[in-house]
Design an enzyme around this catalytic site. Sequence first.
Site, PDB file in Angstrom:
ATOM      1  N   TYR A 141       0.820  -1.215   0.000  1.00  0.00           N
ATOM      2  CA  TYR A 141       0.000   0.000   0.000  1.00  0.00           C
ATOM      3  C   TYR A 141       0.852   1.261   0.000  1.00  0.00           C
ATOM      4  CZ  TYR A 141      -4.633  -2.029   0.988  1.00  0.00           C
ATOM      5  OH  TYR A 141      -5.827  -2.683   0.913  1.00  0.00           O
ATOM      6  N   LYS A 186       2.768 -15.381   2.606  1.00  0.00           N
ATOM      7  CA  LYS A 186       2.933 -16.109   1.348  1.00  0.00           C
ATOM      8  C   LYS A 186       4.424 -16.403   1.228  1.00  0.00           C
ATOM      9  CE  LYS A 186       1.431 -17.646  -2.688  1.00  0.00           C
ATOM     10  NZ  LYS A 186       0.500 -18.787  -2.861  1.00  0.00           N
ATOM     11  N   ASP A 219      -3.312 -18.258   0.734  1.00  0.00           N
ATOM     12  CA  ASP A 219      -4.315 -18.841  -0.176  1.00  0.00           C
ATOM     13  C   ASP A 219      -5.116 -19.930   0.529  1.00  0.00           C
ATOM     14  OD1 ASP A 219      -1.917 -20.276  -0.175  1.00  0.00           O
ATOM     15  OD2 ASP A 219      -1.906 -20.671  -2.326  1.00  0.00           O
ATOM     16  N   ASP A 243      -6.642  -6.923   4.469  1.00  0.00           N
ATOM     17  CA  ASP A 243      -7.770  -6.241   3.830  1.00  0.00           C
ATOM     18  C   ASP A 243      -8.701  -7.283   3.206  1.00  0.00           C
ATOM     19  OD1 ASP A 243      -9.301  -4.103   2.683  1.00  0.00           O
ATOM     20  OD2 ASP A 243      -8.264  -4.445   0.773  1.00  0.00           O
ATOM     21  N   ASP A 247     -12.729  -8.849   4.630  1.00  0.00           N
ATOM     22  CA  ASP A 247     -14.002  -8.798   3.883  1.00  0.00           C
ATOM     23  C   ASP A 247     -14.552 -10.222   3.764  1.00  0.00           C
ATOM     24  OD1 ASP A 247     -13.693  -6.039   3.515  1.00  0.00           O
ATOM     25  OD2 ASP A 247     -14.295  -6.102   1.409  1.00  0.00           O
TER      26      ASP A 247
HETATM   27  C1  IPM Z   1     -10.406  -0.752   4.034  1.00  0.00           C
HETATM   28  C2  IPM Z   1     -10.445  -0.217   2.619  1.00  0.00           C
HETATM   29  C3  IPM Z   1      -9.200   0.609   2.338  1.00  0.00           C
HETATM   30  C4  IPM Z   1      -8.006  -0.332   2.447  1.00  0.00           C
HETATM   31  C5  IPM Z   1      -9.171   1.351   0.997  1.00  0.00           C
HETATM   32  C6  IPM Z   1     -10.396   2.204   0.783  1.00  0.00           C
HETATM   33  C7  IPM Z   1      -7.938   2.189   0.861  1.00  0.00           C
HETATM   34  O1  IPM Z   1     -10.614  -1.251   1.707  1.00  0.00           O
HETATM   35  O2  IPM Z   1     -10.286   0.054   4.963  1.00  0.00           O
HETATM   36  O3  IPM Z   1     -10.524  -1.957   4.217  1.00  0.00           O
HETATM   37  O4  IPM Z   1      -7.703  -1.068   1.503  1.00  0.00           O
HETATM   38  O5  IPM Z   1      -7.355  -0.323   3.492  1.00  0.00           O
HETATM   39 MN    MN Z   2     -11.084  -3.145   2.630  1.00  0.00          MN
END
Ligand code: IPM
Ligand code: MN
Length: 374
Positions: A141, A186, A219, A243, A247
Amino acid sequence: MHADIVVLPGDGIGPEVTAAAVEVLQAVARRYGHRFALHTHLIGGAAIDATGTPLPDDTLAAARDADAVLLGAVGGPKWSDPNATVRPEQGLLAIRKALGLYANLRPTRPHNAAIGASPIKPHLLAGVDLLVVRELTGGIYFGARTRSAEAASDLCTYSVAEIERVVRRACLLARGRRGHVTSVDKANVLETSRLWRDVATRMARDEFPDITLDHQLVDSMAMHLLSRPRAFDVIVTENMFGDILTDEASMLAGSLGLLPSASLGDGGAKTDGSASPGRVKGLFEPIHGSAPDIAGQGIANPYGAILSAALLLRYSLGLSMEAACIEQAVDSALEDGVFSADIAAGGHAHSTRAVTAAVLERIEVTCQVTELRD
Ligand code: IPM
Ligand code: MN
Ligand code: NAD
């Protein structure tokens, strides 16, 4: 107590869910006799529109000076032109970095009542309680980027010190839980991952002999997270893997809209010998984004933002009783079937306002005030 809280609503559903979390904070302040001074500032696309930059100087200055920051979400199609040089997301990355918030805590504990919203079989979800500690200020990042007509590159770098501090935070958190840390990398391909694995192994041996440390490749971890989620306690991993995995983990709970997060540094201390990040102790935000597909409709799930306010009270203000009050109110609302559209699974869908009202009502009746403080 008195606390200064900077509120950064951002874009899309950010302002909708942040408004819900602010109402909850104000209700807790009234009930427990605290004074929270809320200072709203611009970030993301809204800040680009107003000032030309996604993190205006006065926003960062206010955040540094605050006790805590509450954020909604940033981004959206209006600012997503692939050739744009200024993007809302840059504001979010910049504030995390400037405040030295290297550890992003993302807890997932599926609520029994909302289990119908999860695509995972219920018997796999019973007893799941995991905490992902995502490294937040390093890795791909923040590495150098290049772009030419023929090629592009993003550099991933980690230093020993960056790995040590986040692994240490994960191990300390595991001590207060079940004492089990899974480090995800990884290492079969990436040099940064091989360093990550070496550092984590050494730290568990030398600093945390009481912690059980496992390593897992990212993975197969993506698969294990769904097939045996109960097997995990604390999961520590680098920025991008964290990240993506969180999710995914949100599907154990049933929706991206349910998960809160706390981004912590060293509590206002200098973290890298350069500029001090200020007195701020943390930034709190739901893990979801600005959800442009549902923005402006009043149907966003505010539970993740409300639970982020609970984490703010616990981690930045040390108000654990008040944090638990919010969490109990959320549990109780979910038990009573107060579901927003994303978790209603075909049943009655409550609006953002209706969910918020249900939580506020429960803060008034459920929470025990054992002492009045100022
Ligand atoms: C999160 C988001 C951010 C990240 C983006 C919007 C930069 O996806 O906070 O999870 O990847 O950290
Ligand atoms: Mn995110
Ligand atoms: P997203 O998280 O915004 O949305 C993904 C899906 O989940 C959408 O269908 C959305 O409607 C749903 N969803 C998310 N939060 C919800 C909620 N609270 N209630 C109900 N449904 C919810 O991810 P995306 O669509 O990939 O990204 C949209 C924008 O958000 C992008 O510009 C991205 O960069 C940004 N983003 C910002 C943050 C942040 O500010 N922390 C986090 C992730 C994405």
